[in-house]
Scaffold this motif. Sequence first.
Motif: not given
Length: 246
Positions: A84-93, A19-21, A136-139
């Motif tokens: 930016h968004v792809i790297l953050n969401m990939w790490m989250l996944w 859902a977050i992604i 960004g979602a990085s934090g």
Amino acid sequence: MIPIRDNVPRVTRPYAVAAIIAVNALVFLFVANLPPQSLARVYHLFGVVPARFFEPGWAAWAGYPDTMGWPFLTYMFLHGGWLHVILNMWMLWIFGDNIEDVTGHGWFVLFYVLCGLAAVAMHMAFERTSPMPVVGASGAVAGIMGAYIVLYPHGRVLTLVPVFFFPFIFRIPASLFLGFWFVTQLLSGVYATAAGTEEVAWWAHVGGFVTGIILIRWFRRPGHCRYCYNRDTKDYDPENETPPSA
């Protein structure tokens, strides 16, 4: 280093992660089509501009509206570009599903948000007068990574390491991968502060990671840490697996 996947099995479906992604992707697709002036306005209104909160006189002069603090939440769902968004969401996944296993779906969302709030607070502590918006979602994702290094340091991360033009793939212990990532963020933050540059919110990454390490002890549900490194007998299902030997 680019992570490809980890080897820790998931136990439940990661509904909260998905859902977050999805929300991040939808928001990015919307703002990506805005003209540059409108995009900058979105970043300044819904991102976190430290000077907006520490310099109220300047904020009024610049035309920022009064806020109840919603930029501290909305900034986590804005990104500065495709990478930016792809790297953050990939790490989250990769790392988020195993944390959701342990926290549960609803508590995972709260954990994620708290890590994001702590991350931007850390950034603001070092950049009090900055007029640049943080997005960004990085934090928040860094908080997930901090929790992962506590719960699954024994895991391994299949990692792409480009050396010049040659890609090499290694299985790296999660503790080494995440520890190296954290050290690079910390050193980058120290260098950026000393040099007076702020192109990347390094301290937000550091703050989120440390917050994840601290908070996961309270968000971890007993009996839901089947593959954790430091699980105890109450995390074992005696009908499906053998408890640890003394």
